[in-house]
Design an enzyme around this catalytic site. Structure first.
Site, PDB file in Angstrom:
ATOM      1  N   GLU A 204       6.161   2.321  -7.423  1.00  0.00           N
ATOM      2  CA  GLU A 204       6.755   0.981  -6.765  1.00  0.00           C
ATOM      3  C   GLU A 204       7.640   0.351  -8.174  1.00  0.00           C
ATOM      4  O   GLU A 204       8.926   0.548  -8.321  1.00  0.00           O
ATOM      5  CB  GLU A 204       6.846   0.309  -6.219  1.00  0.00           C
TER       6      GLU A 204
ATOM      7  N   SER B 102      -0.006  -2.036   1.915  1.00  0.00           N
ATOM      8  CA  SER B 102       1.197  -2.533   1.661  1.00  0.00           C
ATOM      9  C   SER B 102       2.491  -1.908   2.581  1.00  0.00           C
ATOM     10  O   SER B 102       2.415  -1.285   3.975  1.00  0.00           O
ATOM     11  CB  SER B 102       1.499  -1.023   0.579  1.00  0.00           C
TER      12      SER B 102
ATOM     13  N   LYS C 182      -4.008   1.389  -5.274  1.00  0.00           N
ATOM     14  CA  LYS C 182      -2.747   0.285  -4.651  1.00  0.00           C
ATOM     15  C   LYS C 182      -2.515  -0.472  -5.810  1.00  0.00           C
ATOM     16  O   LYS C 182      -0.744  -0.591  -6.337  1.00  0.00           O
ATOM     17  CB  LYS C 182      -3.122  -1.688  -3.585  1.00  0.00           C
TER      18      LYS C 182
ATOM     19  N   HIS D 184       0.180   2.442  -6.347  1.00  0.00           N
ATOM     20  CA  HIS D 184       1.586   2.144  -5.562  1.00  0.00           C
ATOM     21  C   HIS D 184       1.937   1.498  -6.044  1.00  0.00           C
ATOM     22  O   HIS D 184       3.277   2.161  -6.064  1.00  0.00           O
ATOM     23  CB  HIS D 184       0.487   2.295  -4.423  1.00  0.00           C
ATOM     24  N   ASN D 185       2.106   0.146  -6.548  1.00  0.00           N
ATOM     25  CA  ASN D 185       2.946  -0.636  -7.367  1.00  0.00           C
ATOM     26  C   ASN D 185       3.440  -0.241  -8.451  1.00  0.00           C
ATOM     27  O   ASN D 185       4.421  -0.319  -8.817  1.00  0.00           O
ATOM     28  CB  ASN D 185       2.389  -1.707  -7.498  1.00  0.00           C
TER      29      ASN D 185
HETATM   30  C1  6PG Z   1       3.937  -3.046  -1.035  1.00  0.00           C
HETATM   31  C2  6PG Z   1       4.673  -4.222  -2.322  1.00  0.00           C
HETATM   32  C3  6PG Z   1       3.488  -5.204  -2.468  1.00  0.00           C
HETATM   33  C4  6PG Z   1       4.344  -6.471  -3.042  1.00  0.00           C
HETATM   34  C5  6PG Z   1       3.470  -6.412  -4.535  1.00  0.00           C
HETATM   35  C6  6PG Z   1       5.485  -6.886  -5.136  1.00  0.00           C
HETATM   36  O1  6PG Z   1       3.047  -2.464  -1.205  1.00  0.00           O
HETATM   37  O2  6PG Z   1       4.178  -4.350  -0.036  1.00  0.00           O
HETATM   38  O3  6PG Z   1       4.347  -3.799  -3.453  1.00  0.00           O
HETATM   39  O4  6PG Z   1       2.880  -5.569  -2.884  1.00  0.00           O
HETATM   40  O5  6PG Z   1       5.937  -6.856  -2.594  1.00  0.00           O
HETATM   41  O6  6PG Z   1       3.290  -7.423  -4.956  1.00  0.00           O
HETATM   42  O7  6PG Z   1       5.164  -6.624  -6.897  1.00  0.00           O
HETATM   43  P1  6PG Z   1       5.743  -7.686  -7.819  1.00  0.00           P
HETATM   44  O8  6PG Z   1       5.769  -9.020  -7.935  1.00  0.00           O
HETATM   45  O9  6PG Z   1       4.750  -7.968  -9.004  1.00  0.00           O
HETATM   46  O10 6PG Z   1       7.013  -7.313  -8.238  1.00  0.00           O
END
Ligand code: 6PG
Length: 627
Positions: free
Chosen positions: A357, A295, A350, A353-354
């Protein structure tokens, strides 16, 4: 640099022959370990008794001393069976970086037949079998198939010894490129690969190398075989390609060129179940697989991402140096990269985590919508968000502040962006995983479905016309109340995310350390924040953050504001799914006697699904004829 090349394998695998030939070719001394046994060992072996670990101890020390002495003058080759890892550890004690291992590998039948043919005398099969029994395949070795011709064996060892790349990076997209620069900036010698696609991807690796001075020592390829052959064995190759089928295709493309014990690291946002499947599939091919969540986006990858690797711990140790060196560092200067757990656990966290996010992003979007409804223009919204910076200390808050400041031709850019939110699947998987594990991660589902809802732009436009929204009341929310609601919802979001990890860890036996997970998310990644810093300590004492005294106080203090914000938003027809869900969830999880009794009665009524009664500790199932 002087090196000692240890040639190992069971007796009869050809150590002396190959060692001598190679030494001649490289013009360095050769030592046959067999000649360095003590008199007592020789006597024991002559009487037909096998040596034990104790007998070997002194002998291994002698060879280690010999290697150390030699290294002060020259490189050398030492042939020694070195069947167990602990023997190899003794042989390379204090000279690990100067030691190179060559493992002559063949099957029992192959070596048995060969020895009997060659020496014209019968070698007891038990003796050879006892060697195979204790043989622990070395991970850190150039593996040589002894069925190759002597000439080819020497060629292969030499080309491997000459390979200088210690790490390979496959896939030079935005993230792959940044990781390459990060690796070389940390002093690693790397090989870089990008495929060749006519007119679309031509000379990507070579052009990339030419673009950055720091890459002058890196080697660029668009030929898989040459790329793989340029990396020292066991190879460490990190795949930075699109998640999904591409990973499987790339694995298949690489497989014919790899050797036993090579290590592939998938640094993409892969589904954790697929990672487990790939791990198992590659095991059947004697290739190791590490699934690593990464990430931090482009900048994180370049300056230090948060890395979440999983797989076999022993294999992790072989890639640890690289991953931990390039990762972000926490406030105590520890790497934001740690061994997460077995199989797909790294990609699982991960994914969560997302999920966290998605919710953090949605909350900020709702906050901004409310601020706008309160009459603030984008600059003022940015000012409000900026005033929260010290208390929140979050990357996503910071970037959202900058977003609201950004102008294009004197107009705020944010207001020109089409309101349809994309996604690449991780929020979807988090929601699915929650449902499968029976964990109520309501916030990520709500953030995900809000993105999906945004896609119905045409329908929203129509319905906006069809439905009158009724009378607006004056929106009575203070910036402080909004701040408190935002923080309240963030706590619930983190509660749900870590709950999902804790439950998965239990169900899959992953034995994950929540405090460590929080720690590697305190720097480098998208969801780093002050709250995450606090959670590192919180999770040292409990796996339930809502049981922490400080958090209980904050929740009690901020709940009244959250109620005001959600109520006022509803009265003013402002859609705030994540803020609303946070308080709904909190009310649910703190309800002593929920409405589930009614659900149970309904289920029993129409389907005789039975129910249990309050106070009946026997857990007996009751059925009632409700009519
Ligand atoms: C990170 C982000 C990265 C990416 C995601 C966005 O931790 O660096 O999460 O992995 O920006 O893939 O996900 P979406 O396109 O589903 O919003």
């Amino acid at each position: 640099m002087n090196r000692v090349i240890f040639i190992m394998g069971v007796s009869g695998s050809g150590k002396s022959t190959i060692g001598e030939l190679l030494a001649k070719d490289l013009d360095i001394p050769f030592f046959d370990g067999d000649y360095f046994h003590s008199e007592s060992n020789v006597a024991k072996m002559s009487s037909g008794q096998p040596l034990n670990d104790k007998d070997r101890k002194g002998w291994l020390e002698t060879l280690n001393n010999l290697a150390k002495r030699q290294l002060t003058k020259n490189s050398c080759i030492i042939a020694c069976s070195a069947l167990k890892q602990k023997y190899r550890d003794k042989l390379s004690r204090n000279i690990v970086n100067e030691s190179k291992w060559v493992y002559l590998s063949g099957s029992f039948e192959q070596i048995f037949e060969r020895v009997n043919k060659r020496s014209n005398h019968f070698m007891p099969s038990e003796l050879l079998k006892s060697q195979f029994d204790i043989l622990e395949n070395p991970i850190e070795a150039i593996q040589i198939d002894i069925s190759l011709s002597l000439e080819n064996i020497i060629k292969k060892i030499k080309s491997n010894l000459m390979n200088t790349s210690e790490f390979g990076l496959f896939g030079l997209g935005v993230m792959g490129k940044s990781l390459c620069r990060n690796l070389v900036n940390n002093g690693f010698k790397i090989s870089m690969f990008n495929r060749h696609v006519n007119d679309l991807e031509e000379d990507v690796a070579t052009n990339f190398k030419a673009q950055f001075m720091e890459l002058s020592n890196a080697i660029a390829f668009d030929n898989i075989s040459a790329f793989v052959n340029s990396i020292q064995q066991p190879r460490r190759i990190m795949l930075m390609v699109n998640a999904g089928k591409t990973i499987d295709d790339v694995i298949e493309d690489l497989l014919p060129h790899l050797s036993e014990n090579d290590i592939l690291i998938d640094g993409g946002n892969s589904n954790y179940k697929k990672t487990k499947e790939r791990y198992e599939y590659l095991k059947t091919k004697s290739i190791h697989f590490i699934g690593a969540g990464v990430s931090g986006g482009e900048e994180g990858a370049l300056k230090g991402p948060s890395i979440m690797p999983s797989g076999d711990i022993e294999i992790y140790k072989k890639v640890k140096l690289y991953l931990e060196t390039i990762s972000a560092k926490d406030k105590n200067n520890l790497p934001c990269c740690t061994y997460v757990g077995p199989e797909g656990s790294g990609h699982f966290i991960k994914m969560v985590h997302n999920g966290i996010e998605y919710v953090e992003m949605q909350l900020l979007a709702e906050v901004a919508t409310i601020l706008e409804a309160l009459g603030q223009n984008p600059d003022e919204i940015a000012n409000t968000l900026e005033s929260w910076k010290d208390e929140v200390g979050s990357y996503l808050l910071d970037i959202t502040t900058s977003i609201f400041r950004k102008k294009e031709s004197n107009e705020w850019l944010v207001n020109k962006i089409l309101d349809k939110a994309g996604n690449k699947g991780t929020g979807n998987w988090t929601t699915i995983a929650s449902a499968e594990l029976g964990v109520p991660s309501t916030l990520v589902a709500s953030a995900l479905f809000t993105r999906y809802m945004s896609f119905y732009k045409k329908e929203r436009l129509q319905l906006n016309k069809s439905f009158k929204k009724g009378n607006y009341v004056e929106l009575k929310i203070t910036p402080r109340e909004l701040f408190e609601a935002y923080q309240f919802a963030r706590i619930i979001n983190h509660y749900q995310g870590f709950k999902l990890i804790a439950e998965a860890s239990k169900s899959y036996d992953w034995n994950m350390n929540l405090s460590e997970v929080a720690r590697i998310w305190t720097a480098g990644c998208i969801i780093k924040s002050k709250l995450m810093e606090d959670l590192v300590e919180t999770f040292k004492k409990t796996s339930n953050l809502l049981s922490n005294k400080k958090i209980i106080n904050v929740i009690n203090q901020y709940k009244p504001s959250t109620k005001v914000v959600v109520l006022q938003s509803i009265l003013n027809n402002i859609s705030t799914p994540a803020l609303s869900e946070a308080i709904q969830f909190f009310n649910g999880i703190t309800t002593a006697y929920s409405s589930a009794n009614v659900i149970q009665a309904q289920r029993d009524y129409f389907g005789a699904h039975t129910y249990q009664r309050l106070g009946d500790t026997s857990k007996k199932n009751y059925h009632t004829n409700w009519k």
